[in-house]
Design an enzyme around this catalytic site. Structure first.
Site, PDB file in Angstrom:
ATOM      1  N   ASP A   1       0.804  -1.227   0.000  1.00  0.00           N
ATOM      2  CA  ASP A   1       0.000   0.000   0.000  1.00  0.00           C
ATOM      3  C   ASP A   1       0.835   1.274   0.000  1.00  0.00           C
ATOM      4  OD1 ASP A   1      -2.247  -1.644   0.100  1.00  0.00           O
ATOM      5  OD2 ASP A   1      -2.272  -1.645   2.290  1.00  0.00           O
TER       6      ASP A   1
ATOM      7  N   GLY B   1       1.557   2.995  -2.592  1.00  0.00           N
ATOM      8  CA  GLY B   1       1.066   3.908  -3.626  1.00  0.00           C
ATOM      9  C   GLY B   1       1.554   3.481  -5.011  1.00  0.00           C
ATOM     10  N   LYS B   2       1.758   2.175  -5.170  1.00  0.00           N
ATOM     11  CA  LYS B   2       2.282   1.651  -6.443  1.00  0.00           C
ATOM     12  C   LYS B   2       1.360   1.966  -7.613  1.00  0.00           C
ATOM     13  CE  LYS B   2       2.328  -2.322  -4.352  1.00  0.00           C
ATOM     14  NZ  LYS B   2       2.114  -1.960  -2.954  1.00  0.00           N
TER      15      LYS B   2
ATOM     16  N   ASN C   1      -5.202 -10.090  -3.786  1.00  0.00           N
ATOM     17  CA  ASN C   1      -4.884  -9.563  -2.446  1.00  0.00           C
ATOM     18  C   ASN C   1      -4.434  -8.104  -2.573  1.00  0.00           C
ATOM     19  OD1 ASN C   1      -2.595 -10.490  -3.807  1.00  0.00           O
ATOM     20  ND2 ASN C   1      -1.543 -11.243  -1.994  1.00  0.00           N
TER      21      ASN C   1
ATOM     22  N   GLY D   1      -4.584  -4.141  -3.857  1.00  0.00           N
ATOM     23  CA  GLY D   1      -5.571  -3.099  -4.134  1.00  0.00           C
ATOM     24  C   GLY D   1      -4.793  -1.859  -4.496  1.00  0.00           C
ATOM     25  N   HIS D   2      -4.762  -1.525  -5.771  1.00  0.00           N
ATOM     26  CA  HIS D   2      -3.965  -0.391  -6.246  1.00  0.00           C
ATOM     27  C   HIS D   2      -4.903   0.749  -6.650  1.00  0.00           C
ATOM     28  CE1 HIS D   2      -0.332  -3.224  -7.233  1.00  0.00           C
ATOM     29  NE2 HIS D   2      -0.711  -3.262  -5.978  1.00  0.00           N
TER      30      HIS D   2
ATOM     31  N   GLN E   1       1.964  -5.928  -3.278  1.00  0.00           N
ATOM     32  CA  GLN E   1       2.442  -6.054  -1.886  1.00  0.00           C
ATOM     33  C   GLN E   1       3.737  -5.243  -1.710  1.00  0.00           C
ATOM     34  OE1 GLN E   1       1.438  -9.429  -3.489  1.00  0.00           O
ATOM     35  NE2 GLN E   1      -0.470  -8.454  -2.955  1.00  0.00           N
TER      36      GLN E   1
ATOM     37  N   GLY F   1     -10.878  -2.831   3.441  1.00  0.00           N
ATOM     38  CA  GLY F   1     -11.395  -1.801   4.337  1.00  0.00           C
ATOM     39  C   GLY F   1     -10.794  -1.872   5.743  1.00  0.00           C
TER      40      GLY F   1
END
Ligand code: GDP
Ligand code: IMO
Ligand code: MG
Length: 422
Positions: free
Chosen positions: A14, A16-17, A39, A41-42, A224, A302
């Protein structure tokens, strides 16, 4: 010959990729995911729109880009189909922009159930998995039982599916009181499989190498972060793939000699979601403030992300493993209103100071902090490095000096535009 550049996370994910890959895509013809699966979330923000991508590479919104889901990725046809539907609804022609490796493995409905059952059985020792079936799918890959995208077109597909499902159902019997029902998900899964047939299934290793040989610039997008890597992360609290640069070689079929720039992304502070060691974690108001300002809640699950100060011990370790040639600092704006900013420069283990990331990271580890004066200015509108406040520049230049790697991009907000390229 063009080499393959890489963007990957240096912390616990997470970083900020997604944003950075979207920003960099105009300089590349091809964007390729090399590991992980839903898994991830970008998040991407542009023109008042917001998207969260899980399996699709983050170059998808730029005209002319080809986006590859590589052999190292694991695919859930239900989740991928939902991603596809959302993007197609906005008028983007995905069939001509998205290609999928025949060798990418499929996440079966029973892989998800196994993930959930295994986590439930671990109780307090749970990994905090995203429950997307990632671990069980990679286990079947290395156990040589997996189903691959290319198998979808085989006459024996249903038979192979049933054999693997049966094996999983037998395994699930060991979890006595774990209740599940896959009927509905299985139906959606086969609909997803049918939907995927519209897309090009390619031998992505040939595709990628042909692009390299014809001088088409390629950007590999990690999922990841390095501290979640199966080999080098905080095992066992990790994911099940090689998130580090070596994963590009195995996950796309790129020879090590053909890796170009390696961009390592980190937040100006640190977060982690799920269980596992996090030496600089804050449990006080300061940590809560980072979480509130940074809106640190998982993009797909979330879940609240744990927050803490930047950890140079872990960062330098990740830079070493990945051979990072350029750093990208994200979410610098989140620290706008802190009087003091701390950075862990070493750990105290049994009273002794260590600078190398240790084998075991437990509660006995105490970070040794260096303090910086906060800049206490809103930097969201800064677009030139020269215009940053002196305290901020001191922070950046300290990181460059400690790591020996230049900070090439600084992000001061979620939008594409809120980016400074030096
Ligand atoms: P990824 O998994 O590495 O792509 O990162 P995520 O998308 O899961 O999490 C990063 C979050 O931070 C997203 O909500 C982004 O929109 C947001 N974000 C990215 N860059 C910045 C930034 O520079 N400042 C702020 N405030 N938010 C950012
Ligand atoms: P992106 O690509 C942050 C974490 C989970 C859990 C551990 C194992 O958005 O940065 P898994 O589902 O892989 O078995 O979970 O890894 N995790 C992530 N944390 N960002 C991610 O992806 C993550 N993918 C997995 O929370 O602790
Ligand atoms: Mg994410």
């Amino acid at each position: 010959m063009k080499k393959v550049d890489v963007v990957l996370g240096l912390q616990w994910g997470d970083e900020g990729k997604g944003k950075v890959v979207d920003v960099l895509t105009p300089s590349y013809s091809i964007i390729a995911r090399f590991q992980g699966g839903p898994n991830a979330g970008h998040s991407l923000h542009f023109e008042d729109k917001k998207y969260i991508l899980q399996t699709i590479p983050s170059g998808i919104f730029r005209d002319g880009s080809i986006n590859i889901i590589g052999n190292g990725v694991v695919i859930d046809p239900v989740i991928l189909s939902k991603e596809i539907a959302k993007i197609e609804k906005d008028g983007i022609d995905l069939e001509n922009k998205l290609v999928i490796s025949q060798k990418a493995h499929l996440i079966l409905p029973t892989h998800r159930i196994l993930d959930a059952a295994s986590e439930a059985a671990k109780g307090g020792a749970k990994i905090g998995s995203t429950l997307k079936g990632i671990g069980p799918t990679y286990m079947d890959k290395t156990g040589r039982n997996g189903l691959r995208v290319g198998d979808i077109l085989s006459d024996a597909f249903m038979e192979r599916y049933e054999t693997l499902k049966e094996k999983h159902l037998k395994m699930l019997k060991q979890y006595d009181d774990f209740q599940f029902d896959i009927t509905e998900y299985e139906k959606e899964w086969f609909e997803g499989i049918e939907n995927l047939k519209r897309f090009k299934f390619v031998e992505s290793e040939h595709f990628v190498n042909a692009c390299i040989n014809s001088d088409k610039p390629i950007l590999a997008e990690g999922a990841q972060g390095s501290m979640l890597d199966i080999d080098f992360g905080t095992y066992p609290f990790v994911t099940s793939s090689n998130t580090v640069c070596a994963g590009v070689c195995t996950g796309l079929g790129v020879a090590p000699t053909k890796i170009g720039d390696v961009y390592g992304i980190f937040k100006a502070y640190c977060t982690r979601v799920g269980s596992g060691p996090f030496p600089t974690e804050l449990f006080d108001k300061v940590g809560q403030k980072m979480c509130d300002i940074g809106m640190e809640y998982g993009s797909t699950t979330g879940r609240k992300r744990r927050c803490g100060w930047l950890d140079m011990v872990a960062l330098k370790y990740a830079i070493m493993i990945n051979g990072v040639s350029g750093l990208i600092m994200m979410k610098a704006d989140v620290l706008n209103d802190f009087d003091t900013i701390k950075v862990a420069v070493a750990y105290k283990v049994n009273g002794k100071e260590v600078k190398d990331f240790p084998f075991e990271v437990n509660d006995g580890i105490e970070p040794v902090y260096k303090e910086f004066k906060g800049w206490k200015t809103d930097i969201n509108n800064v677009r030139k490095y020269e215009d940053f406040p002196a305290e901020f520049k001191q922070y950046v230049e300290f990181i460059e000096k400690e790591t020996g790697v230049p900070v090439k991009i600084i992000s001061v907000g979620p939008d594409r535009e809120e980016t400074i390229i030096r």
